[in-house]
Scaffold this motif. Structure first.
Motif, PDB file in Angstrom:
ATOM      1  N   GLY A 214       0.830  -1.191   0.000  1.00  0.00           N
ATOM      2  CA  GLY A 214       0.000   0.000   0.000  1.00  0.00           C
ATOM      3  C   GLY A 214       0.866   1.244   0.000  1.00  0.00           C
ATOM      4  N   CYS A 215       0.257   2.395  -0.313  1.00  0.00           N
ATOM      5  CA  CYS A 215       1.012   3.641  -0.330  1.00  0.00           C
ATOM      6  C   CYS A 215       0.077   4.804  -0.040  1.00  0.00           C
ATOM      7  CB  CYS A 215       1.687   3.846  -1.677  1.00  0.00           C
ATOM      8  SG  CYS A 215       2.699   5.345  -1.668  1.00  0.00           S
ATOM      9  N   PRO A 216       0.344   5.525   1.048  1.00  0.00           N
ATOM     10  CA  PRO A 216      -0.548   6.632   1.411  1.00  0.00           C
ATOM     11  C   PRO A 216      -0.312   7.899   0.593  1.00  0.00           C
ATOM     12  CG  PRO A 216       1.167   6.342   3.063  1.00  0.00           C
ATOM     13  CD  PRO A 216       1.399   5.285   2.019  1.00  0.00           C
ATOM     14  N   PHE A 217       0.718   7.923  -0.247  1.00  0.00           N
ATOM     15  CA  PHE A 217       0.945   9.118  -1.065  1.00  0.00           C
ATOM     16  C   PHE A 217      -0.123   9.183  -2.165  1.00  0.00           C
ATOM     17  CE2 PHE A 217       4.926   8.312   1.069  1.00  0.00           C
ATOM     18  CZ  PHE A 217       5.235   9.566   1.547  1.00  0.00           C
ATOM     19  N   LYS A 218      -0.214  10.347  -2.821  1.00  0.00           N
ATOM     20  CA  LYS A 218      -1.400  10.582  -3.664  1.00  0.00           C
ATOM     21  C   LYS A 218      -1.039  10.923  -5.103  1.00  0.00           C
ATOM     22  CE  LYS A 218      -4.551  10.452  -0.238  1.00  0.00           C
ATOM     23  NZ  LYS A 218      -4.654  11.454   0.769  1.00  0.00           N
ATOM     24  N   CYS A 219       0.046  10.362  -5.627  1.00  0.00           N
ATOM     25  CA  CYS A 219       0.445  10.693  -7.000  1.00  0.00           C
ATOM     26  C   CYS A 219      -0.725  10.402  -7.952  1.00  0.00           C
ATOM     27  CB  CYS A 219       1.671   9.884  -7.394  1.00  0.00           C
ATOM     28  SG  CYS A 219       2.989   9.988  -6.181  1.00  0.00           S
ATOM     29  N   SER A 220      -1.053  11.369  -8.782  1.00  0.00           N
ATOM     30  CA  SER A 220      -2.336  11.306  -9.495  1.00  0.00           C
ATOM     31  C   SER A 220      -2.400  10.209 -10.558  1.00  0.00           C
ATOM     32  CB  SER A 220      -2.627  12.654 -10.157  1.00  0.00           C
ATOM     33  OG  SER A 220      -1.670  12.893 -11.166  1.00  0.00           O
ATOM     34  N   PHE A 221      -1.240   9.711 -10.997  1.00  0.00           N
ATOM     35  CA  PHE A 221      -1.222   8.722 -12.078  1.00  0.00           C
ATOM     36  C   PHE A 221      -1.209   7.292 -11.562  1.00  0.00           C
ATOM     37  CE2 PHE A 221       2.954  10.051 -10.771  1.00  0.00           C
ATOM     38  CZ  PHE A 221       3.572   8.849 -10.494  1.00  0.00           C
ATOM     39  N   CYS A 222      -1.134   7.114 -10.248  1.00  0.00           N
ATOM     40  CA  CYS A 222      -0.776   5.807  -9.687  1.00  0.00           C
ATOM     41  C   CYS A 222      -2.013   5.032  -9.233  1.00  0.00           C
ATOM     42  CB  CYS A 222       0.160   6.021  -8.511  1.00  0.00           C
ATOM     43  SG  CYS A 222       0.627   4.485  -7.709  1.00  0.00           S
ATOM     44  N   THR A 223      -2.049   3.756  -9.576  1.00  0.00           N
ATOM     45  CA  THR A 223      -3.248   2.955  -9.257  1.00  0.00           C
ATOM     46  C   THR A 223      -3.336   2.596  -7.771  1.00  0.00           C
ATOM     47  OG1 THR A 223      -2.113   0.875  -9.725  1.00  0.00           O
ATOM     48  CG2 THR A 223      -3.322   1.882 -11.560  1.00  0.00           C
ATOM     49  N   THR A 287      11.450   2.550  -3.519  1.00  0.00           N
ATOM     50  CA  THR A 287      10.940   3.533  -2.566  1.00  0.00           C
ATOM     51  C   THR A 287      10.904   4.928  -3.183  1.00  0.00           C
ATOM     52  OG1 THR A 287      11.010   4.238  -0.261  1.00  0.00           O
ATOM     53  CG2 THR A 287      13.125   4.172  -1.421  1.00  0.00           C
ATOM     54  N   ARG A 288      10.560   5.900  -2.356  1.00  0.00           N
ATOM     55  CA  ARG A 288      10.554   7.305  -2.777  1.00  0.00           C
ATOM     56  C   ARG A 288      11.857   7.962  -2.327  1.00  0.00           C
ATOM     57  NH1 ARG A 288       5.609  10.291  -3.293  1.00  0.00           N
ATOM     58  NH2 ARG A 288       6.699  11.978  -2.235  1.00  0.00           N
ATOM     59  N   ALA A 289      12.314   8.906  -3.132  1.00  0.00           N
ATOM     60  CA  ALA A 289      13.637   9.498  -2.887  1.00  0.00           C
ATOM     61  C   ALA A 289      13.719  10.212  -1.537  1.00  0.00           C
ATOM     62  CB  ALA A 289      13.979  10.455  -4.015  1.00  0.00           C
TER      63      ALA A 289
HETATM   64  S1  SF4 Z   1       3.809   6.528  -7.441  1.00  0.00           S
HETATM   65 FE1  SF4 Z   1       4.844   5.596  -5.703  1.00  0.00          FE
HETATM   66  S2  SF4 Z   1       4.772   7.163  -4.096  1.00  0.00           S
HETATM   67 FE2  SF4 Z   1       3.258   7.752  -5.621  1.00  0.00          FE
HETATM   68  S3  SF4 Z   1       1.328   6.870  -4.887  1.00  0.00           S
HETATM   69 FE3  SF4 Z   1       2.254   5.375  -6.300  1.00  0.00          FE
HETATM   70  S4  SF4 Z   1       3.431   3.992  -5.037  1.00  0.00           S
HETATM   71 FE4  SF4 Z   1       2.981   5.832  -3.813  1.00  0.00          FE
END
Ligand code: SF4
Length: 480
Positions: A214-223, A287-289
């Protein structure tokens, strides 16, 4: 009642390997991964008292005739398989194959990417009886238990199913909270770990595994944006790695988590235990940078980490802000350079075609690549997956006609931006690969890495063969 369940990873698609794992439901020419989520599901069903069998047609490079033979031999009550958007019709042949053996076998399909369009999925897959839309760890066992007990599927959250001519869609499930409650995946149902590798066939025996999800970040393109983060503790992860070492002599693991370093204390504990036990397993993670720094990377390296993958997306701050990546270009740059300084291989992934992309922002991305020279890179094009905010921005507002999800590849654009056509974006992708692969500084940087890490020589040579092959013969298609 005990149910006999046959779990199936469908065959390769047009000869190309397919990854069928939640956020990563794609074709991938150069990786053959264990069907990890099916192994987890099999272990859960077995713990629940059901009788299971599993066939990995993709891993073993078998066709549907092998599935038919297994179905005749095992006589399942239900079959559970995974499918992806671009391999949709092909994967659902798993359902038609088992129905051909016995039409009363219940077919259960699992796919994350299409979870917001259950009606269309069931309409376009006539042999699929039950669609597990999300949280397969809780929903798949609940669906099988309902089938076993003859209780109404209405009571199972997170699915869609047929009732006569009608399609019923149930509400969202409660996600699993205690990820440590997961049993060790049923690796024993695979004939061996021999077929599996990531990117290049080296470092085997190899497996992927989730240490968190899971990922709590909100990148708009990400499923998977905004999905609850659940994690396993260090002792639970070590238990699985120890088992893999003892039983299979595991040499390499890829932690398949979206954001492995989300919780720093947990990562430090994993590293401490890995160093103490000295299992001699090399590992990789994503991961994220902004969730790493030099000190953490050093600890990871000392614990066996040999490579890290960052979703950089763009070298333009304007583009990063437009998709709410919540990271600065400088943070991305610092993380790549710090990881390289710690002798980690660094894979950076980029996306062309996010909102606002133009040739200037493409150039900023190319400059980022020249400045940082990651060990390797993936250049993808933006895919407006259903359910993402990017999809909503493009099709909800503009009224553009939506493309068929079967065409949503990360190597061929289906939609442009205001300033760039889909053809421009494909061109930008090609240009980026050319920028990297024809850079003398990049080759030198990787040779310098090899001089410091001679044990990587075999893997590096296989990797070099892979990129040459893909660049020259396949136009970087189906390689991420
Ligand atoms: S792109 Fe990476 S950081 Fe962003 S919401 Fe998706 S999994 Fe999370």
């Amino acid at each position: 009642m005990v149910l006999k369940v046959l779990l199936v990873n469908p065959p390769r698609f047009e000869g190309i390997s397919v990854i069928r794992e939640e956020r990563c439901e794609i074709t991938e020419r150069y990786s053959i991964l264990e069907p990890y989520s099916l192994l987890q599901t099999a272990a859960l069903l077995r713990d629940g008292g059901h009788q299971v069998s599993l066939i990995d047609l993709n891993g073993q490079d078998l066709g549907y005739d092998a599935l038919e033979a297994r179905a005749r031999e095992f006589h399942p009550d239900a079959t559970l398989y995974r499918f992806t958007p671009t391999t949709f019709d092909w994967d659902h042949k798993a359902a038609s194959t088992v129905k051909g053996v016995d039409k009363d076998i219940t077919t259960v399909g699992v796919c994350w990417t299409l979870h917001t369009m259950p009606n269309q999925v069931l309409k376009e897959a006539p042999d699929l009886d039950v669609y597990v839309r999300q949280d397969y760890e809780v929903v798949a066992p609940a669906a099988v238990n309902a089938l076993a007990g003859g209780t109404p599927l209405d009571d199972v959250a997170g699915i869609a199913y047929r009732r006569g001519e009608e399609i019923k869609v149930t509400g969202p499930p409660t996600p699993m909270k205690d990820y440590d409650s997961m049993p060790i995946p049923a690796y024993d149902l695979l004939p061996s770990l021999k077929p599996y590798y990531v990117n290049a066939p080296a470092g085997r025996p190899f497996t992927i595994l989730y240490t968190s999800k899971g990922c709590p970040f909100k990148c708009s393109f990400c499923t998977v944006a905004g999905t609850p983060w659940k994690m396993r503790t260090a002792p639970h992860i070590l238990e699985e790695l120890r088992y893999l070492k003892e039983r299979y002599g595991l040499r390499t693991a890829s932690f398949f988590d979206e954001t492995f370093t989300f919780n720093r204390g947990r990562v430090e504990e994993i590293c401490r235990m890995l160093k103490e036990e000295d299992l001699k397993i090399k590992w990789y993670c994503n991961t994220r940078a902004h969730l790493v720094d030099r000190e953490l990377l050093r600890q990871m390296r000392e614990a066996g980490c040999r490579g890290i993958s960052f979703g950089i997306e763009s070298g333009s701050q304007r583009i990063l802000d437009s998709v709410e990546k919540k990271v600065k270009v400088e943070q991305n740059r610092d993380a790549v350079l710090a990881a390289k300084a710690e002798r980690l291989k660094v894979l950076c992934s980029f996306i062309f075609g996010l909102p606002g992309e133009d040739w200037d922002s493409v150039e900023e991305t190319l400059q980022f690549v020249r400045d940082t020279l990651p060990t390797s890179a993936q250049f993808n094009v933006a895919v407006p997956y259903p359910g993402t905010r990017l999809h909503e921005q493009i099709y909800g507002v503009t009224g553009l006609e939506e493309p068929d999800f079967r065409k949503m590849y990360q190597h061929a654009s289906v939609v442009g931006t205001e300033k760039m056509t889909p053809e421009d974006l494909d061109e930008a992708r090609k240009k980026a690969y050319k920028t990297l692969y024809t850079s003398g500084r990049w080759w030198l940087s990787n040779i310098r890495h090899l001089l410091r890490e001679p044990s990587d020589l075999y893997m590096a040579s296989r990797f070099a063969m892979k990129i040459t092959n893909n660049y020259v013969f396949h136009g970087m298609k189906d390689a991420h």
